[in-house]
Design a protein around this motif. Structure first.
Motif, PDB file in Angstrom:
ATOM      1  N   GLN A 153       0.818  -1.074   0.047  1.00  0.00           N
ATOM      2  CA  GLN A 153      -0.010   0.116  -0.059  1.00  0.00           C
ATOM      3  C   GLN A 153       0.859   1.242  -0.165  1.00  0.00           C
ATOM      4  OE1 GLN A 153      -0.982  -2.613   2.338  1.00  0.00           O
ATOM      5  NE2 GLN A 153      -2.165  -3.378   0.721  1.00  0.00           N
ATOM      6  N   GLU A 154       2.036   1.297   0.712  1.00  0.00           N
ATOM      7  CA  GLU A 154       2.906   2.336   0.740  1.00  0.00           C
ATOM      8  C   GLU A 154       4.246   2.171   0.435  1.00  0.00           C
ATOM      9  OE1 GLU A 154       2.072   5.164   4.347  1.00  0.00           O
ATOM     10  OE2 GLU A 154       0.561   3.573   4.926  1.00  0.00           O
ATOM     11  N   ASN A 155       5.071   3.099   0.045  1.00  0.00           N
ATOM     12  CA  ASN A 155       6.501   3.177  -0.036  1.00  0.00           C
ATOM     13  C   ASN A 155       6.974   4.448   0.610  1.00  0.00           C
ATOM     14  OD1 ASN A 155       7.032   1.350  -2.155  1.00  0.00           O
ATOM     15  ND2 ASN A 155       6.005   2.554  -3.694  1.00  0.00           N
ATOM     16  N   ARG A 156       8.282   4.055   1.075  1.00  0.00           N
ATOM     17  CA  ARG A 156       9.161   5.285   1.748  1.00  0.00           C
ATOM     18  C   ARG A 156       8.446   5.737   2.939  1.00  0.00           C
ATOM     19  NH1 ARG A 156      13.286   6.924  -0.883  1.00  0.00           N
ATOM     20  NH2 ARG A 156      13.185   9.014   0.255  1.00  0.00           N
ATOM     21  N   MET A 157       7.973   4.791   3.827  1.00  0.00           N
ATOM     22  CA  MET A 157       7.622   4.875   5.182  1.00  0.00           C
ATOM     23  C   MET A 157       8.623   5.142   5.984  1.00  0.00           C
ATOM     24  SD  MET A 157       4.179   2.405   5.985  1.00  0.00           S
ATOM     25  CE  MET A 157       5.027   0.941   4.996  1.00  0.00           C
ATOM     26  N   SER A 158       8.609   6.119   7.086  1.00  0.00           N
ATOM     27  CA  SER A 158       9.593   6.284   7.942  1.00  0.00           C
ATOM     28  C   SER A 158       9.266   5.192   9.110  1.00  0.00           C
ATOM     29  CB  SER A 158       9.459   7.626   8.520  1.00  0.00           C
ATOM     30  OG  SER A 158       8.334   7.952   9.379  1.00  0.00           O
ATOM     31  N   PHE A 159      10.243   4.906  10.300  1.00  0.00           N
ATOM     32  CA  PHE A 159       9.737   3.986  11.141  1.00  0.00           C
ATOM     33  C   PHE A 159       8.679   4.674  11.906  1.00  0.00           C
ATOM     34  CE2 PHE A 159      10.085   2.340  15.361  1.00  0.00           C
ATOM     35  CZ  PHE A 159       9.972   1.070  14.962  1.00  0.00           C
ATOM     36  N   ASP A 160       8.642   5.904  12.091  1.00  0.00           N
ATOM     37  CA  ASP A 160       7.417   6.766  12.972  1.00  0.00           C
ATOM     38  C   ASP A 160       6.171   6.272  12.415  1.00  0.00           C
ATOM     39  OD1 ASP A 160       9.081   7.734  14.859  1.00  0.00           O
ATOM     40  OD2 ASP A 160       9.114   9.817  13.813  1.00  0.00           O
ATOM     41  N   GLN A 161       6.243   6.203  11.097  1.00  0.00           N
ATOM     42  CA  GLN A 161       4.887   5.979  10.117  1.00  0.00           C
ATOM     43  C   GLN A 161       4.594   4.372  10.209  1.00  0.00           C
ATOM     44  OE1 GLN A 161       6.636   7.429   6.674  1.00  0.00           O
ATOM     45  NE2 GLN A 161       4.503   8.744   6.285  1.00  0.00           N
ATOM     46  N   VAL A 162       5.396   3.581  10.586  1.00  0.00           N
ATOM     47  CA  VAL A 162       5.607   1.861  10.611  1.00  0.00           C
ATOM     48  C   VAL A 162       4.934   1.822  11.941  1.00  0.00           C
ATOM     49  CG1 VAL A 162       6.636  -0.148  10.970  1.00  0.00           C
ATOM     50  CG2 VAL A 162       7.059   1.248   8.938  1.00  0.00           C
ATOM     51  N   PHE A 163       5.481   2.527  12.952  1.00  0.00           N
ATOM     52  CA  PHE A 163       5.017   2.324  14.427  1.00  0.00           C
ATOM     53  C   PHE A 163       3.478   2.832  14.613  1.00  0.00           C
ATOM     54  CE2 PHE A 163       4.561   3.721  18.886  1.00  0.00           C
ATOM     55  CZ  PHE A 163       5.011   2.579  19.354  1.00  0.00           C
ATOM     56  N   GLU A 164       3.154   3.894  13.738  1.00  0.00           N
ATOM     57  CA  GLU A 164       1.807   4.380  14.014  1.00  0.00           C
ATOM     58  C   GLU A 164       0.782   3.319  13.234  1.00  0.00           C
ATOM     59  OE1 GLU A 164      -0.072   6.847  15.345  1.00  0.00           O
ATOM     60  OE2 GLU A 164       1.881   7.089  16.466  1.00  0.00           O
ATOM     61  N   HIS A 165       1.455   2.677  12.348  1.00  0.00           N
ATOM     62  CA  HIS A 165       0.469   1.520  11.415  1.00  0.00           C
ATOM     63  C   HIS A 165       0.415   0.490  12.674  1.00  0.00           C
ATOM     64  CE1 HIS A 165      -0.482   2.891   7.355  1.00  0.00           C
ATOM     65  NE2 HIS A 165       0.827   3.153   7.431  1.00  0.00           N
ATOM     66  N   ILE A 166       1.286   0.226  13.479  1.00  0.00           N
ATOM     67  CA  ILE A 166       1.222  -1.076  14.294  1.00  0.00           C
ATOM     68  C   ILE A 166       0.291  -0.492  15.455  1.00  0.00           C
ATOM     69  CG2 ILE A 166       2.456  -2.142  15.968  1.00  0.00           C
ATOM     70  CD1 ILE A 166       4.849  -2.072  13.904  1.00  0.00           C
ATOM     71  N   VAL A 167       0.561   0.660  15.983  1.00  0.00           N
ATOM     72  CA  VAL A 167      -0.379   1.226  16.982  1.00  0.00           C
ATOM     73  C   VAL A 167      -1.773   1.227  16.637  1.00  0.00           C
ATOM     74  CG1 VAL A 167      -1.141   3.351  18.368  1.00  0.00           C
ATOM     75  CG2 VAL A 167       1.338   2.625  18.351  1.00  0.00           C
ATOM     76  N   LYS A 168      -2.343   1.606  15.479  1.00  0.00           N
ATOM     77  CA  LYS A 168      -3.504   1.658  14.838  1.00  0.00           C
ATOM     78  C   LYS A 168      -4.036   0.414  14.708  1.00  0.00           C
ATOM     79  CE  LYS A 168      -3.358   6.171  12.643  1.00  0.00           C
ATOM     80  NZ  LYS A 168      -2.936   6.954  11.470  1.00  0.00           N
TER      81      LYS A 168
ATOM     82  N   TRP B 210      -0.587  -6.928   9.739  1.00  0.00           N
ATOM     83  CA  TRP B 210      -0.193  -5.681   9.132  1.00  0.00           C
ATOM     84  C   TRP B 210       1.334  -5.872   8.804  1.00  0.00           C
ATOM     85  CZ3 TRP B 210       3.572  -2.117   9.511  1.00  0.00           C
ATOM     86  CH2 TRP B 210       3.428  -0.960   8.535  1.00  0.00           C
ATOM     87  N   ALA B 211       1.998  -5.835   7.583  1.00  0.00           N
ATOM     88  CA  ALA B 211       3.315  -6.010   7.432  1.00  0.00           C
ATOM     89  C   ALA B 211       3.935  -4.890   6.622  1.00  0.00           C
ATOM     90  CB  ALA B 211       3.507  -7.345   7.023  1.00  0.00           C
ATOM     91  N   CYS B 212       5.503  -4.892   6.845  1.00  0.00           N
ATOM     92  CA  CYS B 212       6.020  -4.139   5.810  1.00  0.00           C
ATOM     93  C   CYS B 212       7.573  -4.707   5.770  1.00  0.00           C
ATOM     94  CB  CYS B 212       6.119  -2.697   6.208  1.00  0.00           C
ATOM     95  SG  CYS B 212       6.978  -2.327   7.785  1.00  0.00           S
ATOM     96  N   ILE B 213       8.153  -4.170   4.867  1.00  0.00           N
ATOM     97  CA  ILE B 213       9.647  -4.478   4.557  1.00  0.00           C
ATOM     98  C   ILE B 213      10.600  -3.242   4.702  1.00  0.00           C
ATOM     99  CG2 ILE B 213       9.046  -6.749   3.598  1.00  0.00           C
ATOM    100  CD1 ILE B 213      10.045  -5.503   0.867  1.00  0.00           C
ATOM    101  N   ARG B 214      11.943  -3.556   4.891  1.00  0.00           N
ATOM    102  CA  ARG B 214      12.974  -2.615   4.684  1.00  0.00           C
ATOM    103  C   ARG B 214      13.973  -3.295   3.847  1.00  0.00           C
ATOM    104  NH1 ARG B 214      18.094  -1.503   8.157  1.00  0.00           N
ATOM    105  NH2 ARG B 214      18.626   0.553   7.183  1.00  0.00           N
ATOM    106  N   LYS B 215      14.410  -2.742   2.643  1.00  0.00           N
ATOM    107  CA  LYS B 215      15.452  -3.497   1.810  1.00  0.00           C
ATOM    108  C   LYS B 215      16.783  -2.691   1.843  1.00  0.00           C
ATOM    109  CE  LYS B 215      15.479  -4.366  -3.144  1.00  0.00           C
ATOM    110  NZ  LYS B 215      14.808  -4.277  -4.550  1.00  0.00           N
ATOM    111  N   VAL B 216      17.707  -3.353   1.865  1.00  0.00           N
ATOM    112  CA  VAL B 216      19.174  -2.864   1.951  1.00  0.00           C
ATOM    113  C   VAL B 216      19.808  -3.878   0.897  1.00  0.00           C
ATOM    114  CG1 VAL B 216      21.227  -2.822   3.310  1.00  0.00           C
ATOM    115  CG2 VAL B 216      19.123  -2.353   4.387  1.00  0.00           C
TER     116      VAL B 216
END
Length: 178
Positions: free
Chosen positions: A15-30, A71-77
Motif C-alpha cells: 500500500q505504501e512506499n518510503r514509510m519512516s519508522f515513525d509511520q510504521v510504528f503508527e500503523h502498528i499502534v492503529k 499488518w506488515a512491511c519490509i525494509r530493503k538493503v
C-alpha cells in the motif's frame, strides 16, 4: 538527530512506499488499537539473497493478531557485492534485524503493551519475536550458528525463533529477496 536516524530507515508494503519508522510504528499502534483484546505477536526477521553483482537483504516487520489479520512491511538493503560466506550473511541478517528491533525503544514497547494491558484478564497478549533464518537440524548448514544468533536476539530482550518457526525471515522476507 532523531529525524535523520528515522529517515535512514525506509519501509514499504503493497500500500505504501518510503514509510519512516515513525509511520510504521503508527500503523502498528492503529492495528492493535482496532482490536485491543487480542493476541498480538510483533515479529522482525531478515533474509538475504546473493545476486550476480550484489546481495539483497530484506527485513520484515509483522504485527500479527492471531486469527484476526496482519499488518506488515519490509525494509530493503542492498550491499554492492556478492556475500558468499554463510556466517557473514547470517550475521548481517541478524544485525539488520537488531537495528530494526532497537527502534522499538522501551517507551515504544510500553506504548504497545499499554494497548493490551486493560484486556489482560480477558486473555489479551503481546509478545515480540526475532525471527532468525537458521535451523538447528543436523543437515542444516546454519545449525552451527544457532547458539550465537539466538543469544544475540535474547540479549535484546526479544524472543528468538528459528526455522521452522521463523516464518517472517524464511517466508515473508524471503519472497522479496528474489
Amino acid at each position: 538527530m532523531k529525524n535523520d536516524l528515522n529517515n535512514q530507515y525506509l519501509f514499504q508494503n503493497l500500500q505504501e512506499n518510503r514509510m519512516s519508522f515513525d509511520q510504521v510504528f503508527e500503523h502498528i499502534v492503529k492495528f492493535m488499537q482496532s482490536q485491543p483484546c487480542s493476541n498480538f505477536r510483533l515479529m522482525v526477521g531478515t533474509d538475504s539473497q546473493v545476486h550476480q553483482t550484489h546481495t539483497i537483504f530484506i527485513t520484515g516487520v509483522v504485527i500479527f493478531n492471531e486469527g484476526n489479520g496482519v499488518w506488515a512491511c519490509i525494509r530493503k538493503v542492498m550491499i554492492p557485492r556478492r556475500m558468499l560466506h554463510l556466517h557473514e550473511r547470517i550475521s548481517n541478517e541478524l544485525s539488520l534485524s537488531e537495528e530494526v528491533v532497537s527502534l522499538f525503544t522501551k517507551e515504544r514497547k510500553n506504548q504497545l503493551i499499554d494497548i493490551v494491558l486493560p484486556y489482560l484478564y480477558q486473555g489479551a497478549t503481546f509478545t515480540m519475536e526475532g525471527h532468525i533464518d537458521i535451523g538447528a537440524g543436523k543437515k542444516n548448514k546454519t545449525s552451527e550458528f544457532v547458539n550465537e544468533m539466538v543469544a544475540r536476539m535474547e540479549a535484546m530482550g526479544v524472543e528468538p525463533k528459528i526455522k521452522p518457526n521463523a516464518f517472517v525471515a524464511s517466508s515473508y522476507a524471503n519472497r522479496y529477496t528474489k
